[in-house]
Design an enzyme around this catalytic site. Structure first.
Site, PDB file in Angstrom:
ATOM      1  N   CYS A  96       0.839  -1.209   0.000  1.00  0.00           N
ATOM      2  CA  CYS A  96       0.000   0.000   0.000  1.00  0.00           C
ATOM      3  C   CYS A  96       0.870   1.253   0.000  1.00  0.00           C
ATOM      4  O   CYS A  96       1.439   1.629   1.029  1.00  0.00           O
ATOM      5  CB  CYS A  96      -0.912  -0.039   1.220  1.00  0.00           C
ATOM      6  SG  CYS A  96      -1.782   1.496   1.540  1.00  0.00           S
ATOM      7  N   CYS A 129      -0.025   4.030   2.455  1.00  0.00           N
ATOM      8  CA  CYS A 129       0.332   3.648   3.829  1.00  0.00           C
ATOM      9  C   CYS A 129       1.745   4.117   4.169  1.00  0.00           C
ATOM     10  O   CYS A 129       2.021   4.586   5.283  1.00  0.00           O
ATOM     11  CB  CYS A 129       0.260   2.135   4.009  1.00  0.00           C
ATOM     12  SG  CYS A 129      -1.380   1.423   3.828  1.00  0.00           S
TER      13      CYS A 129
END
Length: 290
Positions: free
Chosen positions: A38, A41
């Site tokens: 991700c 993230c």
């Protein structure tokens, strides 16, 4: 992506209840659900860490790697990453999904977490910083305030004397140093006295340009070499002074009854044992001696 501190840590299925739910009764815990794949993230996590640190223990940050901790993901119904959930008193009370700017995250947190007051700055540390950056008037003003409240503060008295010396008030500086009664600051006191010695000597010497001209004509002019080092010291040009003194010591260590060696030791006192120049030139002096 580990950046653990006392306030930031990874949690697993086995530790979630203890490290998040239980701890949230003492202070709010921000839980960051993330994964390696991700990209947002990886942008968000350092920001959350920075924000958490700014709360100085009033907020904790727990990190859940969703690729590994599938049970926690299912337990809280996490559907997208990153997702950030704030827990307080054992319950999820707020949060957001997707990367957010710092201002928005802080708006959410300020409803639930008390930001600690800024740490008080020690005025003596401020004065020392100002002095080290040659802001002598600023340092002197801070020191006067300190001494108006406690005129026996040895560290402040010594630094105040050095400020006086820098603006040529050598007699007043000596009077201030004579008022220092504490034995805790012997090294600082020796350094301040060395500074007064160098400034007083420099005032009676030829200026640096004349001394450089003498050395250009005769590089073995020991008197000019030593006097130029004193002039460098009076202008806080410590590396040039140490270099000149060491060369003079190597060339003629007996000059004026060992004056080069004595002056080097005075400079070490002035700068203090932790100064990188002192470390370097002590080593060079040792090599020259032995």
């Amino acid at each position: 992506m580990s950046q653990d501190t006392p306030y930031i840590f990874d949690v697993t299925t086995a530790t979630f209840d203890q490290l998040v739910l239980d701890k949230s009764f003492d202070q709010p815990v921000l839980v960051d659900f993330w994964a390696e794949w991700c990209a947002p993230c990886k942008v968000l996590m350092p920001l959350l860490a920075q924000i958490t640190e700014s709360y100085q223990g009033e907020l904790l940050l727990a990190k859940v790697n969703c690729d590994i901790e599938q049970d926690i993901v299912a337990r809280f119904g996490i559907r997208s990453l990153p997702t950030v959930v704030l827990f307080k008193d054992g319950q999820p009370i707020d949060g957001f999904a997707g990367a957010q700017p710092e201002s928005e995250i802080r708006k959410i947190l300020e409803q639930h977490v008390v930001m600690p007051p800024p740490a008080e700055v020690d005025p003596l540390q401020l004065a020392q910083s100002a002095f080290s950056e040659s802001h002598f008037a600023e340092a002197e003003a801070l020191l006067k305030q300190i001494l108006s409240e406690d005129n026996t503060n040895a560290a402040a008295l010594i630094l105040y004397a050095r400020c006086l010396a820098e603006r040529g008030e050598l007699g007043e500086a000596r009077t201030v140093l004579d008022a220092v009664k504490s034995d805790e600051h012997k090294a600082d006191l020796a350094g301040a006295r060395a500074q007064l010695t160098f400034l007083a000597e420099a005032a009676s010497l030829p200026d640096a340009a004349d001394l450089k001209a003498r050395l250009a004509q005769n590089p073995l002019d020991d008197e000019a070499a030593h006097q130029l080092a004193i002039q460098h010291l009076s202008r806080q040009q410590y590396e040039a002074a140490l270099d000149g003194l060491l060369k003079l010591f190597i060339r003629n260590r007996s000059y004026a009854d060992g004056l080069p060696h004595k002056t080097l030791l005075q400079v070490f006192d002035l700068l203090g044992n932790d100064h990188p120049l002192v470390t370097a030139y002590r080593r060079k002096l040792f090599a020259a001696l032995y």
